[in-house]
Design a protein around this motif. Sequence first.
Motif, PDB file in Angstrom:
ATOM      1  N   GLU A 169     -85.730 -73.931 -17.451  1.00 19.34           N
ATOM      2  CA  GLU A 169     -85.896 -75.087 -18.336  1.00 19.34           C
ATOM      3  C   GLU A 169     -84.562 -75.792 -18.565  1.00 19.34           C
ATOM      4  O   GLU A 169     -84.504 -77.025 -18.626  1.00 19.34           O
ATOM      5  CB  GLU A 169     -86.522 -74.635 -19.656  1.00 19.34           C
ATOM      6  N   HIS A 170     -83.489 -75.007 -18.688  1.00 19.11           N
ATOM      7  CA  HIS A 170     -82.166 -75.593 -18.889  1.00 19.11           C
ATOM      8  C   HIS A 170     -81.766 -76.470 -17.705  1.00 19.11           C
ATOM      9  O   HIS A 170     -81.141 -77.518 -17.875  1.00 19.11           O
ATOM     10  CB  HIS A 170     -81.127 -74.485 -19.090  1.00 19.11           C
ATOM     11  N   ARG A 171     -82.169 -76.049 -16.511  1.00 21.87           N
ATOM     12  CA  ARG A 171     -81.830 -76.823 -15.313  1.00 21.87           C
ATOM     13  C   ARG A 171     -82.942 -77.800 -14.912  1.00 21.87           C
ATOM     14  O   ARG A 171     -82.864 -78.405 -13.849  1.00 21.87           O
ATOM     15  CB  ARG A 171     -81.540 -75.869 -14.141  1.00 21.87           C
ATOM     16  N   HIS A 172     -83.961 -77.893 -15.744  1.00 20.86           N
ATOM     17  CA  HIS A 172     -85.070 -78.828 -15.498  1.00 20.86           C
ATOM     18  C   HIS A 172     -85.736 -78.556 -14.150  1.00 20.86           C
ATOM     19  O   HIS A 172     -85.968 -79.467 -13.342  1.00 20.86           O
ATOM     20  CB  HIS A 172     -84.572 -80.277 -15.556  1.00 20.86           C
ATOM     21  N   LEU A 173     -86.070 -77.280 -13.924  1.00 20.56           N
ATOM     22  CA  LEU A 173     -86.655 -76.887 -12.644  1.00 20.56           C
ATOM     23  C   LEU A 173     -88.129 -76.512 -12.770  1.00 20.56           C
ATOM     24  O   LEU A 173     -88.701 -75.915 -11.857  1.00 20.56           O
ATOM     25  CB  LEU A 173     -85.867 -75.710 -12.045  1.00 20.56           C
ATOM     26  N   LEU A 174     -88.758 -76.874 -13.902  1.00 26.09           N
ATOM     27  CA  LEU A 174     -90.187 -76.653 -14.074  1.00 26.09           C
ATOM     28  C   LEU A 174     -90.876 -77.999 -14.285  1.00 26.09           C
ATOM     29  O   LEU A 174     -90.383 -78.854 -15.025  1.00 26.09           O
ATOM     30  CB  LEU A 174     -90.463 -75.751 -15.287  1.00 26.09           C
ATOM     31  N   ASP A 175     -92.052 -78.201 -13.633  1.00 26.07           N
ATOM     32  CA  ASP A 175     -92.788 -79.451 -13.824  1.00 26.07           C
ATOM     33  C   ASP A 175     -93.734 -79.320 -15.021  1.00 26.07           C
ATOM     34  O   ASP A 175     -93.720 -78.307 -15.742  1.00 26.07           O
ATOM     35  CB  ASP A 175     -93.543 -79.846 -12.551  1.00 26.07           C
ATOM     36  N   GLU A 176     -94.577 -80.332 -15.215  1.00 29.19           N
ATOM     37  CA  GLU A 176     -95.470 -80.324 -16.373  1.00 29.19           C
ATOM     38  C   GLU A 176     -96.503 -79.200 -16.307  1.00 29.19           C
ATOM     39  O   GLU A 176     -97.110 -78.828 -17.324  1.00 29.19           O
ATOM     40  CB  GLU A 176     -96.178 -81.677 -16.518  1.00 29.19           C
ATOM     41  N   HIS A 177     -96.719 -78.658 -15.104  1.00 28.49           N
ATOM     42  CA  HIS A 177     -97.648 -77.534 -14.942  1.00 28.49           C
ATOM     43  C   HIS A 177     -96.930 -76.183 -14.960  1.00 28.49           C
ATOM     44  O   HIS A 177     -97.525 -75.167 -14.649  1.00 28.49           O
ATOM     45  CB  HIS A 177     -98.427 -77.687 -13.634  1.00 28.49           C
TER      46      HIS A 177
END
Length: 372
Positions: A24-32
């Motif tokens: 999450e810190h690196r913004h590596l998860l999408d909305e799903h």
Amino acid sequence: MNDLTNFNHLTSEQYLTQLQNKLEHRHLLDEHRNLSLSDSSEQDFLELFFSEKVFTPDKEFSPHTIRAYRSDAKTLLQFLMEHSLSFRNIGFPEVKVYNKYIKEKYAPKSAIRKLEFFRRLLDFGYETQFYKAHLSTWISKPTSKKGHYIIEETRLEAEQTRVQVRELNQKDAEYLISCFPKIVKANTNREQLEKRNLLIGYLLYTTGLRASELVSLNWGSFRYNRQGHLYADVIGKGKKPRSIPVKDETIELLFDYRKSLGESVEINPEDVNPLFFALYNKKEPCEHKKRLTYPSLYKIVKEAVHLAGKNSKVSPHWFRHTFVTMLLENDVPLAVVKDWAGHSDISTTNIYLERVNQDNTHVYLNKVNVFK
């Protein structure tokens, strides 16, 4: 390299929390909440590719496999640098050009391996949205002759001119093994080193062990079965265990080697000390045992090959091919050879049998009376 996923020492709850925070810190998860590298850095892409698809924690890799992966990655990186490309720049034209480059520069087996590495990287990129297109569909691998062969070519644009089998005949194998102890140059522990090297040669030739399996042997790897015959228990490819019978001649050398070290020859399944270890410049050879490495084993074989004046391409693996062929030539059942060699599929063993049968065709030819 494994900053994102190397949490093996943590509990499941700690693992989940830290992995979530990292991603999450690196913004590596999408909305799903699926892994998405559409906006990631190339460093994150490569880090996750190697940790999730290559060097996964649940697998053990031989030094040979690790070197191969590193070589494949280096080849791709050099190609990108030479063409001023980044991983983000890879598209249909770049895939086709790299495919052509690999097929022209490398022999079929090496080309297939390098293109398979490239395919896995592209597939991972597509699965994680790093690439928007399924680029690996444009990869076309060369065909390669199955089995234990070296394809020799006169030049890159020429047709294949000769197929050489990567194995030794019995006479050459035995002479080569006799050179194993002769390569020892050190005066310290000379006797132990000579006995060690000779035993290595015999084990390679009479068991069909892979090099990684041989250097992984402990004294506790050996056991007597219920009939009193000595076996070596090894863990092969894919963590598959198998038991290999040890010939009497090899057993004699095994015990002789142990005695030269001042070690007990009593079989002890609890003994996890390495069977083969470095002996150079050790006043007390049995203390501080450092397991013999693959490069050291490879060097022993290569020096013996040089001393014997044999084919410079000979490596430890040639003895394995020689052993399997020798079993089949002596009518050992195919299924027994498969299990003994640790082949995952009997079709691999059958390749050897097909060539053994081809080599025996002169027997049938001599039965034909072509001159009346």
